[in-house]
Design a protein around this motif. Structure first.
Motif, PDB file in Angstrom:
ATOM      1  N   THR A 112      48.591  28.958  32.981  1.00  0.00           N
ATOM      2  CA  THR A 112      47.079  29.613  34.382  1.00  0.00           C
ATOM      3  C   THR A 112      46.153  28.809  33.269  1.00  0.00           C
ATOM      4  O   THR A 112      46.313  28.013  32.896  1.00  0.00           O
ATOM      5  CB  THR A 112      47.154  31.278  33.765  1.00  0.00           C
ATOM      6  N   ASP A 139      42.957  30.735  34.693  1.00  0.00           N
ATOM      7  CA  ASP A 139      41.839  31.566  35.423  1.00  0.00           C
ATOM      8  C   ASP A 139      40.546  31.686  35.350  1.00  0.00           C
ATOM      9  O   ASP A 139      40.530  31.257  34.454  1.00  0.00           O
ATOM     10  CB  ASP A 139      42.396  32.812  35.715  1.00  0.00           C
ATOM     11  N   LYS A 147      33.816  30.103  39.643  1.00  0.00           N
ATOM     12  CA  LYS A 147      33.565  28.984  38.547  1.00  0.00           C
ATOM     13  C   LYS A 147      34.401  28.112  37.990  1.00  0.00           C
ATOM     14  O   LYS A 147      34.164  27.565  37.008  1.00  0.00           O
ATOM     15  CB  LYS A 147      33.931  29.652  37.066  1.00  0.00           C
ATOM     16  N   SER A 153      55.532  32.952  41.342  1.00  0.00           N
ATOM     17  CA  SER A 153      54.921  34.715  40.761  1.00  0.00           C
ATOM     18  C   SER A 153      54.753  35.129  42.446  1.00  0.00           C
ATOM     19  O   SER A 153      54.246  34.421  43.461  1.00  0.00           O
ATOM     20  CB  SER A 153      53.585  34.113  40.760  1.00  0.00           C
ATOM     21  N   GLN A 174      45.260  36.280  44.043  1.00  0.00           N
ATOM     22  CA  GLN A 174      45.115  36.647  42.657  1.00  0.00           C
ATOM     23  C   GLN A 174      43.777  36.314  42.281  1.00  0.00           C
ATOM     24  O   GLN A 174      43.196  36.057  42.482  1.00  0.00           O
ATOM     25  CB  GLN A 174      45.709  36.984  41.667  1.00  0.00           C
ATOM     26  N   PHE A 175      43.058  37.528  42.342  1.00  0.00           N
ATOM     27  CA  PHE A 175      41.621  36.888  42.261  1.00  0.00           C
ATOM     28  C   PHE A 175      41.607  36.247  40.532  1.00  0.00           C
ATOM     29  O   PHE A 175      42.400  36.249  40.033  1.00  0.00           O
ATOM     30  CB  PHE A 175      41.397  38.274  40.925  1.00  0.00           C
ATOM     31  N   ALA A 176      40.421  34.934  40.173  1.00  0.00           N
ATOM     32  CA  ALA A 176      40.732  34.072  39.323  1.00  0.00           C
ATOM     33  C   ALA A 176      41.970  33.159  39.617  1.00  0.00           C
ATOM     34  O   ALA A 176      41.335  32.307  38.453  1.00  0.00           O
ATOM     35  CB  ALA A 176      40.801  34.835  38.446  1.00  0.00           C
ATOM     36  N   GLN A 177      42.664  33.334  40.855  1.00  0.00           N
ATOM     37  CA  GLN A 177      43.333  32.351  40.753  1.00  0.00           C
ATOM     38  C   GLN A 177      43.821  31.363  41.898  1.00  0.00           C
ATOM     39  O   GLN A 177      45.030  31.267  42.885  1.00  0.00           O
ATOM     40  CB  GLN A 177      45.367  33.236  40.068  1.00  0.00           C
ATOM     41  N   TYR A 203      46.758  28.796  40.835  1.00  0.00           N
ATOM     42  CA  TYR A 203      48.007  29.194  40.193  1.00  0.00           C
ATOM     43  C   TYR A 203      48.562  29.320  41.522  1.00  0.00           C
ATOM     44  O   TYR A 203      49.739  28.809  42.016  1.00  0.00           O
ATOM     45  CB  TYR A 203      47.559  30.269  39.532  1.00  0.00           C
ATOM     46  N   TYR A 224      54.584  40.843  36.699  1.00  0.00           N
ATOM     47  CA  TYR A 224      53.476  40.698  35.398  1.00  0.00           C
ATOM     48  C   TYR A 224      55.071  41.063  33.984  1.00  0.00           C
ATOM     49  O   TYR A 224      54.976  42.495  33.800  1.00  0.00           O
ATOM     50  CB  TYR A 224      52.400  41.884  35.182  1.00  0.00           C
ATOM     51  N   MET A 240      50.428  37.072  29.161  1.00  0.00           N
ATOM     52  CA  MET A 240      49.729  38.038  29.352  1.00  0.00           C
ATOM     53  C   MET A 240      48.484  38.223  28.565  1.00  0.00           C
ATOM     54  O   MET A 240      47.586  38.709  28.752  1.00  0.00           O
ATOM     55  CB  MET A 240      50.616  39.368  29.800  1.00  0.00           C
ATOM     56  N   ILE A 295      45.140  37.973  29.675  1.00  0.00           N
ATOM     57  CA  ILE A 295      44.706  39.078  30.208  1.00  0.00           C
ATOM     58  C   ILE A 295      43.851  39.993  29.393  1.00  0.00           C
ATOM     59  O   ILE A 295      44.181  40.210  28.692  1.00  0.00           O
ATOM     60  CB  ILE A 295      45.550  39.799  31.089  1.00  0.00           C
ATOM     61  N   PRO A 296      42.094  40.377  30.535  1.00  0.00           N
ATOM     62  CA  PRO A 296      41.393  41.128  29.074  1.00  0.00           C
ATOM     63  C   PRO A 296      41.220  42.093  29.670  1.00  0.00           C
ATOM     64  O   PRO A 296      42.557  42.994  30.261  1.00  0.00           O
ATOM     65  CB  PRO A 296      40.186  41.038  30.185  1.00  0.00           C
ATOM     66  N   VAL A 317      43.534  47.716  36.110  1.00  0.00           N
ATOM     67  CA  VAL A 317      43.834  47.126  37.071  1.00  0.00           C
ATOM     68  C   VAL A 317      44.986  46.753  37.790  1.00  0.00           C
ATOM     69  O   VAL A 317      45.806  47.714  38.720  1.00  0.00           O
ATOM     70  CB  VAL A 317      42.529  45.490  37.449  1.00  0.00           C
TER      71      VAL A 317
HETATM   72  N1  CAA Z   1      41.376  41.826  39.555  1.00  0.00           N
HETATM   73  C1  CAA Z   1      40.038  42.530  40.055  1.00  0.00           C
HETATM   74  N2  CAA Z   1      39.351  42.412  39.453  1.00  0.00           N
HETATM   75  C2  CAA Z   1      39.640  41.505  38.452  1.00  0.00           C
HETATM   76  C3  CAA Z   1      40.679  41.130  38.010  1.00  0.00           C
HETATM   77  C4  CAA Z   1      41.881  42.023  38.587  1.00  0.00           C
HETATM   78  N3  CAA Z   1      43.202  40.797  38.324  1.00  0.00           N
HETATM   79  N4  CAA Z   1      39.634  40.208  36.631  1.00  0.00           N
HETATM   80  C5  CAA Z   1      39.459  40.215  36.083  1.00  0.00           C
HETATM   81  N5  CAA Z   1      38.166  40.701  37.508  1.00  0.00           N
HETATM   82  C6  CAA Z   1      37.135  41.238  36.898  1.00  0.00           C
HETATM   83  C7  CAA Z   1      36.869  41.773  35.916  1.00  0.00           C
HETATM   84  O1  CAA Z   1      37.151  43.843  35.728  1.00  0.00           O
HETATM   85  C8  CAA Z   1      34.971  41.935  36.465  1.00  0.00           C
HETATM   86  O2  CAA Z   1      34.621  42.868  37.060  1.00  0.00           O
HETATM   87  P1  CAA Z   1      32.921  43.600  36.443  1.00  0.00           P
HETATM   88  O3  CAA Z   1      32.350  42.278  36.715  1.00  0.00           O
HETATM   89  O4  CAA Z   1      32.849  44.235  37.630  1.00  0.00           O
HETATM   90  O5  CAA Z   1      33.048  43.748  35.368  1.00  0.00           O
HETATM   91  C9  CAA Z   1      34.689  40.495  37.479  1.00  0.00           C
HETATM   92  O6  CAA Z   1      36.480  40.912  38.321  1.00  0.00           O
HETATM   93  C10 CAA Z   1      34.919  39.289  36.256  1.00  0.00           C
HETATM   94  O7  CAA Z   1      33.907  38.820  36.683  1.00  0.00           O
HETATM   95  P2  CAA Z   1      33.256  37.326  35.913  1.00  0.00           P
HETATM   96  O8  CAA Z   1      32.483  36.543  36.692  1.00  0.00           O
HETATM   97  O9  CAA Z   1      32.898  37.500  35.067  1.00  0.00           O
HETATM   98  O10 CAA Z   1      34.645  36.535  35.637  1.00  0.00           O
HETATM   99  P3  CAA Z   1      34.802  35.974  33.831  1.00  0.00           P
HETATM  100  O11 CAA Z   1      33.985  34.208  34.134  1.00  0.00           O
HETATM  101  O12 CAA Z   1      34.513  36.128  33.323  1.00  0.00           O
HETATM  102  O13 CAA Z   1      36.371  35.468  34.185  1.00  0.00           O
HETATM  103  C11 CAA Z   1      38.686  36.104  34.282  1.00  0.00           C
HETATM  104  C12 CAA Z   1      37.297  36.256  33.654  1.00  0.00           C
HETATM  105  C13 CAA Z   1      38.921  34.898  34.219  1.00  0.00           C
HETATM  106  C14 CAA Z   1      38.537  36.454  35.865  1.00  0.00           C
HETATM  107  C15 CAA Z   1      38.808  37.252  33.253  1.00  0.00           C
HETATM  108  O14 CAA Z   1      39.029  38.975  33.820  1.00  0.00           O
HETATM  109  C16 CAA Z   1      40.798  37.337  33.567  1.00  0.00           C
HETATM  110  O15 CAA Z   1      41.278  36.777  33.268  1.00  0.00           O
HETATM  111  N6  CAA Z   1      41.069  38.661  34.802  1.00  0.00           N
HETATM  112  C17 CAA Z   1      42.649  37.800  34.962  1.00  0.00           C
HETATM  113  C18 CAA Z   1      43.462  37.792  36.019  1.00  0.00           C
HETATM  114  C19 CAA Z   1      44.734  37.696  36.670  1.00  0.00           C
HETATM  115  O16 CAA Z   1      45.054  38.795  36.815  1.00  0.00           O
HETATM  116  N7  CAA Z   1      45.345  36.742  35.701  1.00  0.00           N
HETATM  117  C20 CAA Z   1      46.857  36.967  36.379  1.00  0.00           C
HETATM  118  C21 CAA Z   1      46.964  36.698  34.989  1.00  0.00           C
HETATM  119  S1  CAA Z   1      49.097  36.782  35.047  1.00  0.00           S
HETATM  120  C22 CAA Z   1      50.075  35.776  35.487  1.00  0.00           C
HETATM  121  O17 CAA Z   1      49.167  34.687  36.411  1.00  0.00           O
HETATM  122  C23 CAA Z   1      50.972  35.102  35.909  1.00  0.00           C
HETATM  123  C24 CAA Z   1      51.874  35.960  36.824  1.00  0.00           C
HETATM  124  O18 CAA Z   1      52.530  34.821  37.239  1.00  0.00           O
HETATM  125  C25 CAA Z   1      51.499  37.299  37.235  1.00  0.00           C
END
Ligand code: CAA
Length: 314
Positions: A159, A161, A166, A207, A214-217, A220, A252, A258, A261-262, A269
């Motif tokens: 990943t 993300d 960005k 996945s 997925q948000f930020a993916q 992926y 997940y 994992m 992921i914050p 969430v």
């Molecule tokens: N769903 C909804 N909202 C999400 C989110 C998600 N999964 N992840 C982040 N957000 C939100 C945050 O809560 C934050 O909200 P606020 O502004 O209201 O606080 C906002 O998005 C973050 O925005 P930024 O512009 O500040 O983001 P950043 O540049 O700091 O990036 C991030 C942070 C990379 C998105 C980080 O929050 C993150 O990694 N989030 C998880 C994303 C995710 O779920 N990835 C899945 C990984 S698991 C996997 O991939 C395996 C699989 O196959 C299932």
């Protein structure tokens, strides 16, 4: 004595039958002990829930060669990418448990972990980067030594993300070249051998995020959705050659992936979206993969099996 045993057992069957229990007697002829395995397995399984009060004779008969129930994949060679840890490690161990000879592949920095896992399961290993141009030749050379691969599990994935505004071209390319082009690179050298032998099991770990986005993916989700399209196309090409091509789409799962992921996002969430209320375990994905690799799954091809705790139902 035999007669009394029958009467006793029929009486017991009548008395406990209404409580969803069953009772039978099996007579095993002397010398037929080895042949009682399948009968006992049937009687203790749910398949015999409607069988009660029966007398079963297991006779010696002719010597029959039974498959080893505990090693249904004996004689098969299985290539697993990303086998040093997490879901890939669990898949490698479960395939080996079922009798397959495993070739575990991972990138050079994972060498120590991969060595340990392969030593424990008596597998072979290959250090390679599946996204590189050299990878197909490396895998072809190694598989030549091992007589080809019957099963390939595309598990390796990364990943990078970031919200799309960005996301850098590098983050996009890294994920596409590992999670999607890597699947092409690893299948290409294995495909001719599977076609020639008229058997193959190709299983790609996609996945939930390739199914629902997925948000930020964006990177992926695009790659993982691409894996599903690849699978549906290849399944059509492999069908007449005895090759099944399928996807397992995990939700997940409790692995190191994992940790990116914050905590707040995970707790507030993601977890509330999972009806079973927990992350999945790597072994739960491994057992789904091993089912698809087995003879029992011969009529399943081009499918995507979700294992996500009910988070997304397609
Ligand atoms: N769903 C909804 N909202 C999400 C989110 C998600 N999964 N992840 C982040 N957000 C939100 C945050 O809560 C934050 O909200 P606020 O502004 O209201 O606080 C906002 O998005 C973050 O925005 P930024 O512009 O500040 O983001 P950043 O540049 O700091 O990036 C991030 C942070 C990379 C998105 C980080 O929050 C993150 O990694 N989030 C998880 C994303 C995710 O779920 N990835 C899945 C990984 S698991 C996997 O991939 C395996 C699989 O196959 C299932």
């Amino acid at each position: 004595s035999r007669g009394l045993g029958d009467v006793y057992k029929r009486q017991v069957a009548k008395e406990i039958g209404k409580k969803s229990s069953t009772s039978q007697v099996a007579y095993i002829e002397e010398g037929a002990e080895k042949q009682m395995d399948s009968t006992i397995r049937f009687l203790v399984s749910a398949k015999s829930a409607y069988v009660a009060g029966q007398v079963i004779n297991v006779r010696k008969g002719e010597e029959v060669q039974y498959p080893d129930w505990h090693k249904p994949l004996a004689g098969k060679v299985a290539l697993v990418t990303g086998a040093s840890r997490g879901i890939g490690e669990s898949i490698a161990r479960t395939l080996s448990r079922d009798g397959a000879t495993v070739l575990g592949l991972d990138i050079p920095p994972a060498e120590a972990d991969l060595n340990k896992v392969m030593a424990e399961i008596g597998g072979e290993l290959l250090l390679a980067d599946i996204s590189s141009a050299e990878a197909p030749a490396q895998i072809a050379a190694k598989l030549k030594e091992m007589g080809g691969a019957d099963i390939i599990v595309h598990n390796a994935g990364i990943t990078r993300d970031a919200p799309f505004h960005k996301m850098t071209p590098q983050q996009w390319n890294d994920v596409i070249s590992t999670n999607l082009s890597g699947v092409f690179n690893m299948t290409h050298p294995v495909w001719p051998g599977m076609r020639a032998r008229k058997f193959g099991r190709i299983i790609t770990i996609s996945s939930i995020n390739g199914q629902k986005g997925q948000f930020a993916q964006a990177n992926y989700a695009a790659a993982k959705a691409g894996d599903i399209g690849f699978t549906k196309a290849l399944a059509q090409e492999g069908a007449r050659a005895g090759i099944t091509v399928n996807v397992v789409a995990p939700g997940y799962i409790n692995t190191e992936m994992m940790s990116t992921i914050p905590e707040k996002v995970m707790n507030e969430v993601i977890l509330p979206q999972i009806p079973v209320g927990r992350l999945g375990e790597a072994s739960e994905i491994a057992r789904t993969v091993v089912f698809l690799a087995s003879d029992d799954a011969g009529f399943i091809t081009g499918s995507t099996i979700s294992a996500n705790g009910g988070q997304y139902m397609s």
